[in-house]
Design an enzyme around this catalytic site. Sequence first.
Site, short mmCIF file in Angstrom:
data_model
loop_
_atom_site.label_atom_id
_atom_site.label_comp_id
_atom_site.label_asym_id
_atom_site.label_seq_id
_atom_site.Cartn_x
_atom_site.Cartn_y
_atom_site.Cartn_z
N GLU A 128 -6.10 94.69 40.89
CA GLU A 128 -6.45 96.00 41.48
C GLU A 128 -6.62 95.87 43.00
O GLU A 128 -6.20 96.75 43.75
CB GLU A 128 -7.71 96.57 40.82
CG GLU A 128 -7.58 96.81 39.30
CD GLU A 128 -6.41 97.70 38.89
OE1 GLU A 128 -5.97 98.54 39.70
OE2 GLU A 128 -5.92 97.54 37.75
N HIS A 148 -3.30 96.21 44.68
CA HIS A 148 -2.82 97.56 45.01
C HIS A 148 -3.34 98.00 46.37
O HIS A 148 -2.62 98.59 47.18
CB HIS A 148 -3.28 98.56 43.94
CG HIS A 148 -2.53 98.45 42.65
ND1 HIS A 148 -1.15 98.41 42.59
CD2 HIS A 148 -2.97 98.37 41.37
CE1 HIS A 148 -0.78 98.33 41.33
NE2 HIS A 148 -1.86 98.27 40.57
N ASP A 192 2.78 98.15 41.04
CA ASP A 192 2.92 97.51 39.73
C ASP A 192 4.36 97.03 39.57
O ASP A 192 5.30 97.71 39.95
CB ASP A 192 2.60 98.51 38.61
CG ASP A 192 1.11 98.74 38.46
OD1 ASP A 192 0.37 97.75 38.35
OD2 ASP A 192 0.70 99.91 38.45
ZN LIG Z 1 -1.67 98.01 38.52
#
Ligand SMILES: [Zn+2]
Length: 176
Positions: free
Chosen positions: A116, A119, A125
Site C-alpha cells: 500500500e 501505491h 497494481d
Molecule cells: Zn494494490
Amino acid sequence: MLLRRLAAAVFAVLAVAGVQAVTTAPAAAAPRILYYDASQAQEFRAVVAQGAQIWNNSVTNVRLEPVPSGRTPNIRVYADNGWPRAYTQSLGNGYWYMGRQAVNQGYYQPRIAAHEFGHLLGLPDRRTGLCTDLMSGSSAPVSCTNPNPNSTERATVNRNFATAAATEARVFTWAG
Ligand SMILES: [Zn+2]
C-alpha cells in the site's frame, strides 16, 4: 609577523583545498521526506512502521518517516474491516487502509503494508501472480511472505522521486 604570514598562507591553502573538495565531491541530493501518520492504524501501527522501513531500505530518493508532532502528514494510515486499499491524491500524498479482510484471510501483513505504501510512491497494481513482485498484491498466493519490492519496482520509485513526476489521483484496492 612571519608566523602571522605563515598562518595566513596555510589558511589560504586550506581554503583552496576546501573549495576543491566541494567541487570534486558534491553531496548527493537529499532524499525527499514523506511523513506518515499511523496513529489511526489501530493494531497495525507496528506493521505500518515495518512497511515504511522496507521502503527506506530499498530506495534512496525518498524516505518515509513518522510525522513529527505539529506537522501535517503526507500519508495517513487507517484500519478497517474492508480490503486493504490506497487513495493517492498526488505522488507521495494520500491515505491507505490496512484492511482486516485480507489480514483475516492470512495475507502477510508486512507485505500488505509495503504494497500500500508502494501505491503512495507511485506504483500501480500489477497482478502478475508472482510473489517476487510486491505490487502483485493479492494475486500472489496467500502464503507469499515477500514484503520487498523487486528491482524494477525500486528503480521506478527512485525515478519517480528523482524528478517531480506528476501522478493522477487514483484508488487502488487489494482485491478487485
Ligand atoms: Zn494494490
